[in-house]
Design a protein around this motif. Structure first.
Motif, PDB file in Angstrom:
ATOM      1  N   LEU A 159      49.427  38.463  45.130  1.00 11.68           N
ATOM      2  CA  LEU A 159      49.345  39.325  44.079  1.00 11.68           C
ATOM      3  C   LEU A 159      48.669  38.634  42.870  1.00 11.68           C
ATOM      4  O   LEU A 159      47.854  39.409  42.263  1.00 11.68           O
ATOM      5  CB  LEU A 159      50.681  39.837  43.644  1.00 11.68           C
ATOM      6  CG  LEU A 159      50.797  40.442  42.556  1.00 11.68           C
ATOM      7  CD1 LEU A 159      50.090  42.146  42.899  1.00 11.68           C
ATOM      8  CD2 LEU A 159      52.484  40.899  42.307  1.00 11.68           C
ATOM      9  N   GLY A 160      49.192  37.476  42.521  1.00  4.71           N
ATOM     10  CA  GLY A 160      48.488  36.675  41.499  1.00  4.71           C
ATOM     11  C   GLY A 160      46.836  36.436  41.743  1.00  4.71           C
ATOM     12  O   GLY A 160      46.124  36.924  40.303  1.00  4.71           O
ATOM     13  N   MET A 161      46.445  36.228  42.939  1.00  2.00           N
ATOM     14  CA  MET A 161      44.988  36.135  42.893  1.00  2.00           C
ATOM     15  C   MET A 161      44.207  37.451  42.802  1.00  2.00           C
ATOM     16  O   MET A 161      43.240  37.559  42.323  1.00  2.00           O
ATOM     17  CB  MET A 161      44.632  35.600  44.239  1.00  2.00           C
ATOM     18  CG  MET A 161      44.975  34.021  44.377  1.00  2.00           C
ATOM     19  SD  MET A 161      44.252  32.863  43.261  1.00  2.00           S
ATOM     20  CE  MET A 161      42.784  32.601  43.895  1.00  2.00           C
ATOM     21  N   LYS A 162      44.721  38.358  43.472  1.00  2.00           N
ATOM     22  CA  LYS A 162      44.241  39.730  43.344  1.00  2.00           C
ATOM     23  C   LYS A 162      43.954  40.356  41.905  1.00  2.00           C
ATOM     24  O   LYS A 162      43.069  40.862  41.554  1.00  2.00           O
ATOM     25  CB  LYS A 162      44.835  40.884  44.272  1.00  2.00           C
ATOM     26  CG  LYS A 162      44.670  40.446  45.552  1.00  2.00           C
ATOM     27  CD  LYS A 162      45.433  41.515  46.677  1.00  2.00           C
ATOM     28  CE  LYS A 162      45.064  41.106  48.223  1.00  2.00           C
ATOM     29  NZ  LYS A 162      45.982  42.015  49.109  1.00  2.00           N
ATOM     30  N   ARG A 193      38.365  39.265  36.625  1.00  2.00           N
ATOM     31  CA  ARG A 193      38.156  38.465  35.605  1.00  2.00           C
ATOM     32  C   ARG A 193      37.225  37.275  36.355  1.00  2.00           C
ATOM     33  O   ARG A 193      36.243  36.763  35.733  1.00  2.00           O
ATOM     34  CB  ARG A 193      39.511  37.543  35.241  1.00  2.00           C
ATOM     35  CG  ARG A 193      39.230  36.616  34.125  1.00  2.00           C
ATOM     36  CD  ARG A 193      40.273  36.080  33.467  1.00  2.00           C
ATOM     37  NE  ARG A 193      39.939  35.095  32.374  1.00  2.00           N
ATOM     38  CZ  ARG A 193      40.580  34.048  32.002  1.00  2.00           C
ATOM     39  NH1 ARG A 193      41.618  33.547  32.713  1.00  2.00           N
ATOM     40  NH2 ARG A 193      40.203  33.417  30.840  1.00  2.00           N
ATOM     41  N   THR A 194      37.634  36.858  37.615  1.00  2.00           N
ATOM     42  CA  THR A 194      36.785  35.938  38.406  1.00  2.00           C
ATOM     43  C   THR A 194      35.491  36.351  38.396  1.00  2.00           C
ATOM     44  O   THR A 194      34.319  35.526  38.239  1.00  2.00           O
ATOM     45  CB  THR A 194      37.394  35.632  39.607  1.00  2.00           C
ATOM     46  OG1 THR A 194      38.602  35.225  39.633  1.00  2.00           O
ATOM     47  CG2 THR A 194      36.736  34.687  40.422  1.00  2.00           C
ATOM     48  N   MET A 195      35.189  37.726  38.902  1.00  2.00           N
ATOM     49  CA  MET A 195      33.897  38.382  38.937  1.00  2.00           C
ATOM     50  C   MET A 195      33.165  38.064  37.861  1.00  2.00           C
ATOM     51  O   MET A 195      31.706  38.067  37.644  1.00  2.00           O
ATOM     52  CB  MET A 195      33.867  39.591  39.842  1.00  2.00           C
ATOM     53  CG  MET A 195      34.561  39.535  41.216  1.00  2.00           C
ATOM     54  SD  MET A 195      34.405  41.021  42.030  1.00  2.00           S
ATOM     55  CE  MET A 195      32.762  41.284  42.448  1.00  2.00           C
ATOM     56  N   ARG A 210      38.192  38.754  49.085  1.00  2.00           N
ATOM     57  CA  ARG A 210      37.115  37.822  48.642  1.00  2.00           C
ATOM     58  C   ARG A 210      37.324  36.770  48.215  1.00  2.00           C
ATOM     59  O   ARG A 210      36.570  35.716  48.088  1.00  2.00           O
ATOM     60  CB  ARG A 210      36.709  38.596  47.423  1.00  2.00           C
ATOM     61  CG  ARG A 210      35.420  37.903  46.470  1.00  2.00           C
ATOM     62  CD  ARG A 210      34.300  37.965  47.353  1.00  2.00           C
ATOM     63  NE  ARG A 210      32.915  37.417  46.446  1.00  2.00           N
ATOM     64  CZ  ARG A 210      32.925  36.092  46.295  1.00  2.00           C
ATOM     65  NH1 ARG A 210      33.838  35.304  47.106  1.00  2.00           N
ATOM     66  NH2 ARG A 210      32.010  35.425  45.869  1.00  2.00           N
ATOM     67  N   PHE A 211      38.735  36.350  48.260  1.00  2.00           N
ATOM     68  CA  PHE A 211      39.294  34.711  47.672  1.00  2.00           C
ATOM     69  C   PHE A 211      39.431  34.044  49.142  1.00  2.00           C
ATOM     70  O   PHE A 211      40.066  33.150  49.048  1.00  2.00           O
ATOM     71  CB  PHE A 211      40.512  35.051  46.890  1.00  2.00           C
ATOM     72  CG  PHE A 211      40.307  35.461  45.336  1.00  2.00           C
ATOM     73  CD1 PHE A 211      39.935  34.320  44.815  1.00  2.00           C
ATOM     74  CD2 PHE A 211      40.856  36.495  45.009  1.00  2.00           C
ATOM     75  CE1 PHE A 211      39.518  34.435  43.488  1.00  2.00           C
ATOM     76  CE2 PHE A 211      40.762  36.740  43.752  1.00  2.00           C
ATOM     77  CZ  PHE A 211      39.921  35.703  42.824  1.00  2.00           C
ATOM     78  N   CYS A 212      39.126  34.637  50.293  1.00  2.00           N
ATOM     79  CA  CYS A 212      39.590  34.061  51.556  1.00  2.00           C
ATOM     80  C   CYS A 212      39.110  32.679  51.404  1.00  2.00           C
ATOM     81  O   CYS A 212      40.027  31.620  51.771  1.00  2.00           O
ATOM     82  CB  CYS A 212      39.006  34.707  52.594  1.00  2.00           C
ATOM     83  SG  CYS A 212      39.365  34.106  54.405  1.00  2.00           S
TER      84      CYS A 212
END
Length: 335
Positions: free
Chosen positions: A320-323, A328-330, A294-296
C-alpha cells in the motif's frame, strides 16, 4: 565479484540498531584465528574467482592487529592482484591513536578506501554507553581527514527515531565535503524491527527533489534501478553471483546481511545462505502479483529486504505504501 571479509566479530561500539551483533564467533579451529593461513586462503580465493573489490567489515576492523592489515596489503602487492580494497570502520581506534594507523591509510602500495558511520539520534553508542554525537563524529572525521588527507563518506542508519533528521545528514555531508549513504534499519541483531522500505523510498525521493542527491549514494542508485539499469546492492537481485562473504567463523556465505541472521535457529533461509543456488520463490518475491506492479524490480531487488518484510508482517502495509508513492516516483524519476 565483490568479496566482503568480516575479519572479526568484536566491536568497540554498542549501537542499539546494530544488525551484526549476533555474528558467528571465531571457533578455535577457524582459519580466521591464524592470519597467515587466512590471508593465504584469501589470496587463492581472489585469484580463483576473479575478485574485483575486497571489502573489509566487522565487528570493528580496526580492532584487528595492524600486523594483519600489513600482511593483507603485502599479499595483494606481492601477487599483483588487481583488486581494490575498502574498509567500513567507525574510526574510533584511529581517533584514539592516529599515529598507529596513519601510515596504513596513506600508503599507496595498496590504497584502502574508508567509509565510516554516523547518524543523528541516540542509537549510535560507544561500548560504555556514551552516545556518539555529531560533536564526537566531527572530531573523529576531522582527525582522519587531517592525518590522511581523505574525507571519508559515512553511512547513516535511518529508523523511526531519526527519520525527521534524514535530510540533515545530507546537509552535514555537504558541509564536510563528502557524501553519505542513508540505509533503512534492517531486522537483524539488536534491531528487532525493520524501518519500512516505503518510508525509506520516500526519503530518497525527498533527497532528489531537494537537489541533494550528489551527496547521498542511494538516491543516485535508485534512479538507475528505476530505469532497469544494472545496479549494486541493495538493488540487484542477482547479487548471489556477484557477492560472497567470509565470516569470522571461517564460513562463506552469499550475502552479508543474511549472514547477520545465521545464528537464528529457526531461520528458514539457513539452508540457502551458504549455497550458490537461487532462493525459493517465496523469499525472492513478496507476492505472485508483484510481477504486474511497476515496483516489482525495486521491492524484490534484495532478498534480505523481502525476508524482513515478510517476517515482520509488513507485506500489505508495504504494498500500500509503495503504490501510494507511484505517481510521485514517476514525476521525479520518470515513467
Amino acid at each position: 565479484m565483490d568479496l566482503i571479509v568480516t575479519l572479526n566479530s568484536n566491536c568497540n561500539f554498542a549501537c542499539d540498531f546494530c544488525s551484526s551483533s549476533n555474528l558467528p564467533k571465531q571457533e578455535p579451529d577457524s582459519i580466521a584465528n591464524d592470519p597467515d593461513i587466512y590471508i593465504d586462503f584469501l589470496k587463492n580465493y581472489i585469484k580463483r574467482h576473479k575478485v574485483n573489490y575486497l571489502i573489509i567489515n566487522g565487528g570493528e576492523p580496526l580492532l584487528v592487529p595492524i600486523d594483519t592489515w600489513y600482511k593483507l596489503v603485502g599479499m595483494i602487492n606481492d601477487n599483483e592482484l588487481p583488486v581494490s580494497v575498502s574498509c567500513t570502520s567507525n574510526l574510533w581506534e584511529f581517533y584514539k591513536n592516529p599515529d598507529k594507523w596513519t601510515e596504513l591509510f596513506t600508503q599507496n602500495i595498496v590504497p584502502i578506501d574508508v567509509t565510516t558511520s554516523f547518524q543523528y539520534g541516540t542509537g549510535r553508542k560507544l561500548a560504555d554507553g556514551t552516545v556518539f554525537t555529531e560533536e564526537l563524529f566531527r572530531k573523529v572525521f576531522n582527525c582522519f581527514a587531517e592525518h590522511t588527507g581523505k574525507k571519508p563518506p559515512f553511512i547513516a542508519v535511518i529508523n523511526e527515531g531519526n527519520e525527521k533528521d534524514a535530510l540533515k545528514h545530507i546537509q552535514l555531508a555537504k558541509e564536510l565535503g563528502t557524501t553519505c549513504r542513508l540505509n533503512g534499519m534492517v531486522m537483524s541483531g539488536r534491531a528487532g524491527s525493520m524501518y519500512p522500505f516505503y518510508k525509506m523510498w520516500n526519503l530518497w525521493l525527498d533527497i532528489i527533489e531537494a537537489g541533494l542527491s550528489e551527496y547521498e549514494m542511494n538516491s543516485q542508485i535508485i534512479k538507475a534501478a528505476w530505469q532497469g539499469q544494472d545496479t549494486p546492492c541493495p538493488f540487484n537481485s542477482n547479487c548471489g553471483n556477484k557477492i560472497k562473504c567470509f565470516n569470522p567463523d571461517g564460513s562463506i556465505t552469499r550475502c552479508g546481511s543474511l549472514s547477520d541472521d545465521m545464528l537464528e535457529k529457526n531461520n528458514p533461509l539457513l539452508g540457502y545462505i551458504h549455497e550458490y543456488i537461487d532462493l525459493p520463490f517465496m523469499y525472492r518475491y513478496l507476492k505472485p502479483s508483484c510481477v504486474n506492479c511497476r515496483f516489482c524490480n525495486i521491492c524484490n531487488s534484495c532478498h534480505k529486504r523481502v525476508f524482513d518484510i515478510k517476517r515482520s508482517g509488513q507485506d500489505e502495509q508495504h504494498c500500500l505504501g509503495m503504490k501510494q508513492l507511484l505517481n510521485r516516483t514517476m514525476e521525479i524519476l520518470g515513467g
